[in-house]
Design a protein around this motif. Structure first.
Motif, PDB file in Angstrom:
ATOM      1  N   PHE A   1       0.852  -1.197   0.000  1.00  0.00           N
ATOM      2  CA  PHE A   1       0.000   0.000   0.000  1.00  0.00           C
ATOM      3  C   PHE A   1       0.882   1.240   0.000  1.00  0.00           C
ATOM      4  O   PHE A   1       1.718   1.415   0.889  1.00  0.00           O
ATOM      5  CB  PHE A   1      -0.921  -0.014   1.236  1.00  0.00           C
ATOM      6  N   ASP A   2       0.703   2.115  -1.000  1.00  0.00           N
ATOM      7  CA  ASP A   2       1.601   3.274  -1.076  1.00  0.00           C
ATOM      8  C   ASP A   2       0.886   4.598  -0.838  1.00  0.00           C
ATOM      9  O   ASP A   2       1.419   5.662  -1.100  1.00  0.00           O
ATOM     10  CB  ASP A   2       2.351   3.286  -2.419  1.00  0.00           C
ATOM     11  N   GLY A   3      -0.346   4.525  -0.327  1.00  0.00           N
ATOM     12  CA  GLY A   3      -1.056   5.758   0.020  1.00  0.00           C
ATOM     13  C   GLY A   3      -0.645   6.240   1.406  1.00  0.00           C
ATOM     14  O   GLY A   3       0.394   5.869   1.942  1.00  0.00           O
ATOM     15  N   ARG A   4      -1.504   7.085   1.991  1.00  0.00           N
ATOM     16  CA  ARG A   4      -1.199   7.658   3.306  1.00  0.00           C
ATOM     17  C   ARG A   4      -1.699   6.720   4.409  1.00  0.00           C
ATOM     18  O   ARG A   4      -2.813   6.189   4.315  1.00  0.00           O
ATOM     19  CB  ARG A   4      -1.911   9.013   3.376  1.00  0.00           C
ATOM     20  N   VAL A   5      -0.859   6.514   5.433  1.00  0.00           N
ATOM     21  CA  VAL A   5      -1.254   5.689   6.582  1.00  0.00           C
ATOM     22  C   VAL A   5      -1.132   6.543   7.846  1.00  0.00           C
ATOM     23  O   VAL A   5      -0.057   7.062   8.148  1.00  0.00           O
ATOM     24  CB  VAL A   5      -0.358   4.442   6.721  1.00  0.00           C
ATOM     25  N   VAL A   6      -2.245   6.699   8.566  1.00  0.00           N
ATOM     26  CA  VAL A   6      -2.246   7.474   9.810  1.00  0.00           C
ATOM     27  C   VAL A   6      -2.603   6.538  10.953  1.00  0.00           C
ATOM     28  O   VAL A   6      -3.566   5.778  10.868  1.00  0.00           O
ATOM     29  CB  VAL A   6      -3.273   8.637   9.763  1.00  0.00           C
ATOM     30  N   LEU A   7      -1.807   6.598  12.007  1.00  0.00           N
ATOM     31  CA  LEU A   7      -2.041   5.745  13.178  1.00  0.00           C
ATOM     32  C   LEU A   7      -2.424   6.644  14.357  1.00  0.00           C
ATOM     33  O   LEU A   7      -1.639   7.464  14.815  1.00  0.00           O
ATOM     34  CB  LEU A   7      -0.768   4.957  13.500  1.00  0.00           C
ATOM     35  N   VAL A   8      -3.656   6.472  14.829  1.00  0.00           N
ATOM     36  CA  VAL A   8      -4.184   7.311  15.900  1.00  0.00           C
ATOM     37  C   VAL A   8      -4.146   6.532  17.215  1.00  0.00           C
ATOM     38  O   VAL A   8      -4.550   5.367  17.255  1.00  0.00           O
ATOM     39  CB  VAL A   8      -5.650   7.705  15.597  1.00  0.00           C
ATOM     40  N   GLY A   9      -3.653   7.163  18.276  1.00  0.00           N
ATOM     41  CA  GLY A   9      -3.611   6.494  19.581  1.00  0.00           C
ATOM     42  C   GLY A   9      -4.020   7.424  20.703  1.00  0.00           C
ATOM     43  O   GLY A   9      -3.608   8.586  20.741  1.00  0.00           O
ATOM     44  N   GLU A  10      -4.793   6.883  21.610  1.00  0.00           N
ATOM     45  CA  GLU A  10      -5.321   7.671  22.724  1.00  0.00           C
ATOM     46  C   GLU A  10      -4.240   8.080  23.721  1.00  0.00           C
ATOM     47  O   GLU A  10      -4.210   9.199  24.224  1.00  0.00           O
ATOM     48  CB  GLU A  10      -6.382   6.802  23.409  1.00  0.00           C
ATOM     49  N   GLU A  11      -3.329   7.135  24.012  1.00  0.00           N
ATOM     50  CA  GLU A  11      -2.327   7.399  25.031  1.00  0.00           C
ATOM     51  C   GLU A  11      -1.161   8.206  24.473  1.00  0.00           C
ATOM     52  O   GLU A  11      -0.819   8.085  23.301  1.00  0.00           O
ATOM     53  CB  GLU A  11      -1.805   6.074  25.603  1.00  0.00           C
ATOM     54  N   ALA A  12      -0.560   9.014  25.339  1.00  0.00           N
ATOM     55  CA  ALA A  12       0.551   9.860  24.896  1.00  0.00           C
ATOM     56  C   ALA A  12       1.842   9.061  24.759  1.00  0.00           C
ATOM     57  O   ALA A  12       2.771   9.485  24.077  1.00  0.00           O
ATOM     58  CB  ALA A  12       0.744  11.012  25.878  1.00  0.00           C
TER      59      ALA A  12
END
Lengths: 65, 422
Positions: free
Chosen positions: B28-39
């Motif tokens: 996969f060569d598109g954009r990958v965003v990883l969201v996480g609740e903890e800092a």
């Protein structure tokens, strides 16, 4: 060419790698990973990368040589 | 191949991280965003009841994805900000800081939380699920005084082993007569009870908790049989609940987890995937909806979802063979398949003494190999995992394990290992 590396001291015998890529990873009688071969092709790399990342103690890596 | 597509992965624990990485492995060569609740940087949870809890490992050793590795793999890290809402129609993930992320595909990997303690004295009662939980418990375990662990499952047993290794006097309480029996059957479960006793940990099984009073350092745990246990610290390990509350108004079907099809796509929302502890998907092999809370499941389901997102014209159904491990005292326990679906089992090796080696194979009336529990025997586990996958017969599997036992006799350890949970 990609080369497989293993941290044999870190290995805990969880064996996810053997399940995911049995052509390159095995386990010995003491429960320590065995590299069946070290050099892999670029075509194999994605699949073996995923197998290496299934190690719970991050004992497996793939390096470029 | 992936054009300008964006995948937003919500949840930065093992499942989310491995999904994001697998997207790249899958091309996969598109954009990958990883969201996480903890800092905190994404971290791994198994050490939180063992090496991190005991103080043997520091936080760095639990990190799953450094900012450098994320950058190298083209993963945008958005940590320290929880997702608050999923807008399926607009294809947006809304975050607590007021921003939103547009997606072409979203992956829900928000995991599960510790089931909260129903007993709430002023202080001193812990659960273990996050790094903050483990840190707080570690501080209290440094204090002298007895520890009561409520819940004799995997987490409870591991925490008991760790606390005992730190020199604490530990009692494990559970209303089931053999708590691990839920996973391995009551007969083999008895050996797990003896394992606690052999390491000086007391058990009160078959007895429930009625109430907990007092405060940290001076707690009283009242049991249903009228007795009372004094404790400086109490740990409650009574299961987990999926983190699906933020999806309540999303319109996605939620039934104790996000309902998904065999490809891990949310029912009626094919652009949304769910993986790991938060997903309840249709297992085409077992022909039922399942939610599994195991580490390996989160990784494997993440890889499968990543494949399906990267290759929508080559969808793979997700049909894993269950696998889980637990490290308790001098036992490395590995469980594959579904032992409790069996009606009969056979033990190869021994489950008593110092660092024993054994495999227990489970079968049904039809003679299928349904599941296997191994102790300190990874080699047998590997063979059995393969045989469960290939749906081998019980007799064939039993023969192979006995051959393996004969070929390499167990090496008994010279001394008792009482180290903290591993």
């Amino acid at each position: 060419m990609p080369v497989l590396k293993a941290d044999f001291a870190a290995c805990q015998g969880y064996a996810n790698c053997v399940d995911a890529a049995p052509t390159v990873y095995d386990i010995d009688d003491d429960g320590v990973v065995v590299l069946l071969r070290e050099r892999i092709s670029e075509e194999e790399r994605p699949h073996i990368e995923e197998a290496a990342r299934s190690c719970p103690v991050s004992a497996l890596t793939i390096e470029d040589e | 191949m992936s054009g300008g597509r964006t995948v937003v992965v919500v949840g930065s624990s093992i499942g989310g991280v491995r999904t994001a990485q697998a997207l790249r492995s899958e091309g996969f060569d598109g954009r990958v965003v990883l969201v996480g609740e903890e800092a905190e940087l994404p971290y791994d949870k198994p050490p939180l009841s063992k090496q991190f809890l005991s103080g043997q490992w520091d936080a760095d050793r639990t990190v799953l994805l450094t900012p450098e590795a994320a950058e190298r793999e083209g993963i945008e890290l958005r940590i320290g900000v929880p997702a608050t809402r999923l807008d399926v129609a607009a294809k947006e993930v809304h975050l607590a800081d007021g921003t939103s992320l547009a997606y072409d595909s979203a992956v829900i990997a928000t995991g599960a939380s510790a089931r909260p303690s129903p007993w709430r004295p002023e202080s001193g009662v812990h659960v273990v699920r996050t790094m903050a939980d483990s840190r707080a418990l570690h501080e209290d375990l440094r204090r002298e005084g007895p520890v009561v662990v409520v819940g004799g499952g995997f987490i409870g047993a591991e925490v008991a082993a760790t606390a005992s290794g730190l020199g604490r006097e530990v009692t494990v309480v559970d209303p089931m007569p053999t708590p691990i029996g839920r996973v391995v059957g009551p007969e083999i479960g008895q050996y797990f009870t003896e394992l606690h006793h052999r390491h000086g940990v007391a058990t009160r099984f078959g007895v429930g908790v009625e109430g907990i009073e007092g405060s940290a350092g001076d707690l009283r745990v009242r049991l249903t049989d009228g007795t009372e246990l004094a404790a400086a610290t109490v740990v409650v390990g009574i299961g987990a609940v999926p983190n699906d509350g933020w999806l309540a108004d999303s319109g996605l079907p939620i039934e104790n987890g996000v309902m998904c099809d065999e490809y891990s796509r949310a029912l009626d929302a094919p652009d949304v995937y769910a993986i790991g502890d938060v997903a309840r998907w249709f297992h085409p092999g077992h022909r039922e909806y399942l939610r599994v809370e195991h580490w390996t499941n989160a990784v494997e389901q993440g890889v499968c979802a990543a494949h399906n997102i990267a290759h929508p014209d080559d969808l793979r159904s997700y049909r894993p063979v269950e696998y889980v491990w637990s490290d308790q005292y001098d036992w490395k326990v590995q469980i594959v398949g579904r032992p409790t679906r069996g009606t009969r089992h056979e033990l190869v090796g021994e489950l008593t003494g110092v660092k024993p080696r054994a495999a227990v194979l489970y079968t049904d009336e039809d003679g299928h190999l349904l599941g296997v529990v191994t102790v300190n025997w990874p080699k047998a586990l590997v063979q059995c995992r393969r045989m469960v996958t290939e749906q081998a017969s019980f007799d064939e599997a039993l023969g192979k394990v006995k051959e393996l036992a004969a070929a390499a006799p167990p090496r008994r350890a010279a001394s008792t290992d009482t180290g903290g949970g591993r």
